[in-house]
Design an enzyme around this catalytic site. Structure first.
Site, PDB file in Angstrom:
ATOM      1  N   PHE A 189     -11.270 -22.652 -66.479  1.00 54.91           N
ATOM      2  CA  PHE A 189      -9.972 -22.070 -65.950  1.00 54.91           C
ATOM      3  C   PHE A 189      -8.936 -23.123 -66.168  1.00 54.91           C
ATOM      4  CE2 PHE A 189      -8.495 -21.251 -61.689  1.00 54.91           C
ATOM      5  CZ  PHE A 189      -7.275 -20.226 -62.086  1.00 54.91           C
TER       6      PHE A 189
ATOM      7  N   THR B  56     -20.329 -23.601 -68.527  1.00 60.07           N
ATOM      8  CA  THR B  56     -19.048 -22.286 -67.392  1.00 60.07           C
ATOM      9  C   THR B  56     -17.925 -22.004 -67.935  1.00 60.07           C
ATOM     10  OG1 THR B  56     -18.016 -23.689 -65.875  1.00 60.07           O
ATOM     11  CG2 THR B  56     -19.959 -22.517 -65.541  1.00 60.07           C
ATOM     12  N   GLY B  57     -17.106 -22.683 -69.763  1.00 61.16           N
ATOM     13  CA  GLY B  57     -15.850 -21.629 -69.803  1.00 61.16           C
ATOM     14  C   GLY B  57     -15.947 -21.205 -71.297  1.00 61.16           C
TER      15      GLY B  57
ATOM     16  N   SER C 156     -16.931 -29.552 -64.876  1.00 59.68           N
ATOM     17  CA  SER C 156     -17.647 -28.867 -63.636  1.00 59.68           C
ATOM     18  C   SER C 156     -17.773 -28.557 -63.330  1.00 59.68           C
ATOM     19  CB  SER C 156     -16.965 -30.282 -62.255  1.00 59.68           C
ATOM     20  OG  SER C 156     -18.060 -29.931 -61.488  1.00 59.68           O
TER      21      SER C 156
ATOM     22  N   ASN D 254     -18.904 -42.523 -67.406  1.00 60.65           N
ATOM     23  CA  ASN D 254     -18.834 -41.983 -68.842  1.00 60.65           C
ATOM     24  C   ASN D 254     -17.038 -41.683 -69.092  1.00 60.65           C
ATOM     25  OD1 ASN D 254     -21.290 -42.660 -69.840  1.00 60.65           O
ATOM     26  ND2 ASN D 254     -21.455 -40.078 -69.302  1.00 60.65           N
TER      27      ASN D 254
ATOM     28  N   GLY E  36     -15.683 -45.254 -68.029  1.00 65.12           N
ATOM     29  CA  GLY E  36     -15.557 -46.491 -69.443  1.00 65.12           C
ATOM     30  C   GLY E  36     -14.865 -45.367 -70.173  1.00 65.12           C
TER      31      GLY E  36
ATOM     32  N   LYS F 196     -11.374 -47.308 -69.065  1.00 64.62           N
ATOM     33  CA  LYS F 196     -11.584 -48.659 -70.003  1.00 64.62           C
ATOM     34  C   LYS F 196     -11.151 -49.372 -70.476  1.00 64.62           C
ATOM     35  CE  LYS F 196     -14.011 -52.061 -67.831  1.00 64.62           C
ATOM     36  NZ  LYS F 196     -16.105 -52.763 -68.592  1.00 64.62           N
TER      37      LYS F 196
ATOM     38  N   TYR G 143     -21.888 -30.139 -55.072  1.00 64.86           N
ATOM     39  CA  TYR G 143     -21.106 -30.254 -55.337  1.00 64.86           C
ATOM     40  C   TYR G 143     -20.062 -30.988 -55.255  1.00 64.86           C
ATOM     41  CZ  TYR G 143     -16.112 -28.215 -57.178  1.00 64.86           C
ATOM     42  OH  TYR G 143     -15.056 -27.426 -57.024  1.00 64.86           O
TER      43      TYR G 143
ATOM     44  N   ARG H 154     -16.158 -16.143 -58.166  1.00 67.08           N
ATOM     45  CA  ARG H 154     -15.096 -16.798 -56.694  1.00 67.08           C
ATOM     46  C   ARG H 154     -14.245 -15.436 -56.166  1.00 67.08           C
ATOM     47  NH1 ARG H 154     -13.114 -22.133 -59.189  1.00 67.08           N
ATOM     48  NH2 ARG H 154     -14.151 -20.799 -61.441  1.00 67.08           N
TER      49      ARG H 154
HETATM   50  P1  NAD Z   1     -14.817 -23.540 -64.578  1.00 63.17           P
HETATM   51  O1  NAD Z   1     -16.128 -23.378 -64.324  1.00 63.17           O
HETATM   52  O2  NAD Z   1     -13.426 -22.601 -65.702  1.00 63.17           O
HETATM   53  O3  NAD Z   1     -14.245 -25.288 -65.603  1.00 63.17           O
HETATM   54  C1  NAD Z   1     -15.014 -25.905 -66.074  1.00 63.17           C
HETATM   55  C2  NAD Z   1     -15.346 -27.200 -67.509  1.00 63.17           C
HETATM   56  O4  NAD Z   1     -15.945 -27.903 -67.046  1.00 63.17           O
HETATM   57  C3  NAD Z   1     -15.903 -25.376 -68.539  1.00 63.17           C
HETATM   58  O5  NAD Z   1     -15.346 -25.336 -69.344  1.00 63.17           O
HETATM   59  C4  NAD Z   1     -17.592 -26.378 -68.220  1.00 63.17           C
HETATM   60  O6  NAD Z   1     -17.757 -25.965 -69.278  1.00 63.17           O
HETATM   61  C5  NAD Z   1     -17.304 -27.954 -68.425  1.00 63.17           C
HETATM   62  N1  NAD Z   1     -18.062 -28.734 -68.355  1.00 63.17           N
HETATM   63  C6  NAD Z   1     -18.838 -28.188 -66.965  1.00 63.17           C
HETATM   64  N2  NAD Z   1     -20.055 -29.121 -66.603  1.00 63.17           N
HETATM   65  C7  NAD Z   1     -19.131 -29.863 -68.604  1.00 63.17           C
HETATM   66  C8  NAD Z   1     -19.946 -31.113 -68.916  1.00 63.17           C
HETATM   67  N3  NAD Z   1     -21.321 -31.608 -68.313  1.00 63.17           N
HETATM   68  N4  NAD Z   1     -19.932 -31.658 -70.503  1.00 63.17           N
HETATM   69  C9  NAD Z   1     -19.031 -31.011 -70.626  1.00 63.17           C
HETATM   70  N5  NAD Z   1     -18.371 -29.867 -70.131  1.00 63.17           N
HETATM   71  C10 NAD Z   1     -18.416 -28.837 -69.075  1.00 63.17           C
HETATM   72  O7  NAD Z   1     -14.018 -23.525 -63.158  1.00 63.17           O
HETATM   73  P2  NAD Z   1     -12.592 -24.327 -62.683  1.00 63.17           P
HETATM   74  O8  NAD Z   1     -12.182 -23.606 -61.537  1.00 63.17           O
HETATM   75  O9  NAD Z   1     -11.580 -24.460 -64.195  1.00 63.17           O
HETATM   76  O10 NAD Z   1     -12.391 -26.069 -62.156  1.00 63.17           O
HETATM   77  C11 NAD Z   1     -11.954 -27.588 -62.960  1.00 63.17           C
HETATM   78  C12 NAD Z   1     -12.216 -28.643 -62.218  1.00 63.17           C
HETATM   79  O11 NAD Z   1     -11.156 -28.043 -61.052  1.00 63.17           O
HETATM   80  C13 NAD Z   1     -13.246 -28.684 -62.038  1.00 63.17           C
HETATM   81  O12 NAD Z   1     -13.303 -29.980 -61.342  1.00 63.17           O
HETATM   82  C14 NAD Z   1     -13.697 -28.535 -60.446  1.00 63.17           C
HETATM   83  O13 NAD Z   1     -14.188 -28.951 -59.782  1.00 63.17           O
HETATM   84  C15 NAD Z   1     -12.005 -28.405 -59.764  1.00 63.17           C
HETATM   85  N6  NAD Z   1     -11.348 -27.985 -58.783  1.00 63.17           N
HETATM   86  C16 NAD Z   1     -11.462 -26.588 -59.458  1.00 63.17           C
HETATM   87  C17 NAD Z   1     -10.708 -25.487 -58.330  1.00 63.17           C
HETATM   88  C18 NAD Z   1     -10.577 -23.557 -58.443  1.00 63.17           C
HETATM   89  O14 NAD Z   1      -9.794 -23.747 -57.166  1.00 63.17           O
HETATM   90  N7  NAD Z   1     -10.484 -23.622 -59.491  1.00 63.17           N
HETATM   91  C19 NAD Z   1     -11.133 -26.067 -56.782  1.00 63.17           C
HETATM   92  C20 NAD Z   1     -11.505 -27.214 -56.405  1.00 63.17           C
HETATM   93  C21 NAD Z   1     -11.599 -28.271 -57.610  1.00 63.17           C
HETATM   94  N1  UDP Z   2     -16.208 -14.229 -50.748  1.00 67.53           N
HETATM   95  C1  UDP Z   2     -16.842 -12.895 -50.218  1.00 67.53           C
HETATM   96  N2  UDP Z   2     -17.332 -12.080 -51.200  1.00 67.53           N
HETATM   97  C2  UDP Z   2     -17.380 -12.589 -52.836  1.00 67.53           C
HETATM   98  C3  UDP Z   2     -17.137 -13.982 -53.015  1.00 67.53           C
HETATM   99  C4  UDP Z   2     -16.705 -14.673 -52.003  1.00 67.53           C
HETATM  100  O1  UDP Z   2     -16.381 -12.479 -48.804  1.00 67.53           O
HETATM  101  O2  UDP Z   2     -18.064 -11.508 -53.292  1.00 67.53           O
HETATM  102  C5  UDP Z   2     -16.403 -15.450 -49.475  1.00 67.53           C
HETATM  103  C6  UDP Z   2     -16.655 -16.627 -49.580  1.00 67.53           C
HETATM  104  O3  UDP Z   2     -17.839 -16.542 -49.017  1.00 67.53           O
HETATM  105  C7  UDP Z   2     -15.877 -17.648 -49.073  1.00 67.53           C
HETATM  106  C8  UDP Z   2     -15.262 -16.858 -49.449  1.00 67.53           C
HETATM  107  O4  UDP Z   2     -14.825 -15.517 -49.885  1.00 67.53           O
HETATM  108  O5  UDP Z   2     -15.954 -18.067 -47.784  1.00 67.53           O
HETATM  109  C9  UDP Z   2     -14.191 -18.192 -50.819  1.00 67.53           C
HETATM  110  O6  UDP Z   2     -15.232 -17.838 -51.532  1.00 67.53           O
HETATM  111  P1  UDP Z   2     -14.809 -18.515 -52.921  1.00 67.53           P
HETATM  112  O7  UDP Z   2     -16.185 -18.436 -54.156  1.00 67.53           O
HETATM  113  O8  UDP Z   2     -13.857 -18.304 -53.906  1.00 67.53           O
HETATM  114  O9  UDP Z   2     -14.793 -20.330 -52.414  1.00 67.53           O
HETATM  115  P2  UDP Z   2     -15.032 -21.569 -52.169  1.00 67.53           P
HETATM  116  O10 UDP Z   2     -14.320 -21.340 -51.574  1.00 67.53           O
HETATM  117  O11 UDP Z   2     -16.084 -20.854 -50.756  1.00 67.53           O
HETATM  118  O12 UDP Z   2     -15.805 -22.062 -53.048  1.00 67.53           O
END
Ligand code: NAD
Ligand code: UDP
Length: 311
Positions: free
Chosen positions: A14, A38-39, A78, A102, A105, A108, A148, A189
Site C-alpha cells: 500500500f 501482502t502486496g 513488512s 540485509n 547491508g 553500507k 510486530y 484494518r
Molecule cells: P502492506 O502490507 O500493504 O505492504 C507491505 C509490503 O511488504 C507488501 O507488499 C509485502 O508483500 C512486502 N513484504 C513483506 N515481507 C516481505 C519480505 N520478507 N520481503 C519482501 N517484501 C516483503 O503494508 P503497508 O501498510 O503498505 O505498510 C508498509 C510499511 O509501513 C510497513 O513496514 C509497515 O510496518 C509500515 N507502517 C504502515 C502503517 C499503516 O498505517 N499503513 C502504519 C505504521 C507502519
Molecule cells: N477495529 C475494529 N473493527 C474492525 C477492524 C479494526 O473495531 O473491523 C479496531 C481495532 O480493534 C483497533 C482499531 O480499530 O482498535 C484500529 O485497528 P487497525 O487494525 O486499523 O489498526 P491498529 O491501529 O490496531 O494497528
C-alpha cells in the site's frame, strides 16, 4: 546530473506503491523489491512498463543481491495489518530483524542513505497521550502483537547502531495509522473493513466498545512527510501522522453517514493488547521538516470510499 537510484523494499504494498509512483514523478529510478506476501503486482501495474521502474520479486529476509549503484534504500517490507502479522508472526519477526539487517547491508555496501519504515506500534499500548518521539513505549514483548512491535523496535535499534558504528546516514519514520487507495479490501484494518462492510450492506464490526482511539492520516499527506524526512538531515526517529484523534465508534458512524448506509454496528471482542489510545505528537515534524497533514478525515474518507466503490 545522473538519475538517483532508489531501492524500495515492500514497494508493491500500500504505502510502498504510492511512494514508488511519487518518486518516479520526481525523476528517480525505482527498484521495487517485494515477495508479494501482502502486496500485489496490481498496486504497481501502472509502473511496470515505466523506463525508470524495475520490479524484483525477492524475500528481503534472505540476502539481497543488487548490482550497480544505489543512492537510497527505503525499507518498507513488512506485514502491517494486525490480521496479516497475526497470520505470519515469524515472517514478520524475520523481515523486521533479518530483512532490516540485509537492507542496511545494502546501504553500507553502496554508501547509500537508508530510511526505515517504523511504526506507532513501538509505543505499544501507550501510557501517555499524545506520543512524542521521547516516549519509550509500553509494549508486551511476548503478547500476540509482540511479533510486530518488537521486530520494529529491533529494526530501529539496528538502524541506530549502523548509523553510529558505520556512519550511515539513516532516517526512521514512525508511521501512525495511514489509509487510502490501494489498501486491500480484505486487509483487515478498520477503515477498509468498515468501508467494504457498508458498501456490501453488511454490519460494521466494531471491536470492544469502540472507545479506543486512533488518529488517521491520509496516504497523500504520509507520502509528503516521508519525502520531507528522506530529504532532511535528521537521523533520529520522527513521528508522521495526523493528530485528529477519533474513537473507533465515531469512525464507524462517520463512514455510515458519508455513505448514507443502513448498516448496523455489531460489537465483537477486542483483540488482545489492542492499544486504547493513539495520537502522534508531531511537533518535531512540524518544526524540522516544515510538514503538517492537510487532508481532513472526511475528505480522505470520501476519496477512499470512491476507490473501493470502483473496485
Ligand atoms: P502492506 O502490507 O500493504 O505492504 C507491505 C509490503 O511488504 C507488501 O507488499 C509485502 O508483500 C512486502 N513484504 C513483506 N515481507 C516481505 C519480505 N520478507 N520481503 C519482501 N517484501 C516483503 O503494508 P503497508 O501498510 O503498505 O505498510 C508498509 C510499511 O509501513 C510497513 O513496514 C509497515 O510496518 C509500515 N507502517 C504502515 C502503517 C499503516 O498505517 N499503513 C502504519 C505504521 C507502519
Ligand atoms: N477495529 C475494529 N473493527 C474492525 C477492524 C479494526 O473495531 O473491523 C479496531 C481495532 O480493534 C483497533 C482499531 O480499530 O482498535 C484500529 O485497528 P487497525 O487494525 O486499523 O489498526 P491498529 O491501529 O490496531 O494497528
Amino acid at each position: 546530473m545522473k538519475k538517483k537510484l532508489i531501492l524500495i523494499t515492500g514497494g508493491a504494498g500500500f504505502i510502498g506503491s504510492h511512494l514508488s509512483s511519487f518518486l518516479i514523478k520526481k525523476g528517480y529510478f525505482v527498484i521495487c523489491m517485494d515477495n508479494l506476501i501482502t502486496g500485489s503486482k496490481n498496486n504497481i501495474k501502472h509502473l511496470l512498463k515505466h523506463k525508470n521502474f524495475r520490479f524484483v520479486k525477492h524475500d528481503v529476509s534472505k540476502y539481497i543481491n543488487i548490482k550497480g549503484k544505489i543512492d537510497y534504500v527505503l525499507h518498507f517490507a513488512s506485514p502491517a495489518s494486525p490480521v496479516d502479522y497475526l497470520k505470519y508472526p515469524i515472517k514478520t519477526l524475520k523481515v523486521g530483524s533479518l530483512g532490516t539487517h540485509n537492507a542496511l547491508g545494502v546501504a553500507k555496501r553502496k554508501s547509500a542513505k537508508f530510511l526505515l519504515a517504523s511504526t506507532s506500534e513501538v509505543y505499544g499500548d501507550p501510557l501517555v497521550n499524545p506520543q512524542s518521539e521521547k516516549y519509550w513505549g509500553n509494549v508486551n514483548p511476548i503478547g500476540v502483537r509482540g511479533c510486530y512491535d518488537e521486530s520494529k523496535r529491533f529494526a530501529e535499534a539496528i538502524t541506530m547502531a549502523y548509523h553510529r558504528t558505520h556512519k550511515i546516514n539513516t532516517k526512521i519514520v514512525r508511521i501512525f495509522n495511514t489509509y487510502g487507495e490501494r489498501m486491500r479490501k480484505e486487509d483487515g484494518r478498520a477503515i477498509p473493513n468498515f468501508i467494504n462492510q457498508v458498501l456490501e450492506n453488511k454490519p460494521i464490526t466494531v471491536y470492544g466498545s469502540g472507545t479506543q482511539t486512533r488518529s488517521f492520516c491520509y496516504i497523500r499527506d504520509m507520502i509528503n512527510g516521508i519525502y520531507k524526512l528522506m530529504s532532511s538531515d535528521l537521523n533520529q526517529p520522527v513521528n508522521i501522522g495526523n493528530q485528529n484523534e477519533t474513537s473507533i465508534l465515531k469512525l464507524a458512524n462517520i463512514i455510515i453517514k458519508l455513505t448514507e448506509s443502513k448498516s448496523k454496528i455489531v460489537y465483537k471482542p477486542l483483540p488482545i493488547d489492542d492499544p486504547k489510545v493513539r495520537k502522534p505528537d508531531i511537533r518535531l515534524a512540524k518544526s524540522r521538516l516544515k510538514w503538517r497533514p492537510k487532508v481532513s478525515l472526511k475528505q480522505g474518507l470520501v476519496e477512499t470510499i470512491e476507490y473501493f466503490k470502483k473496485l
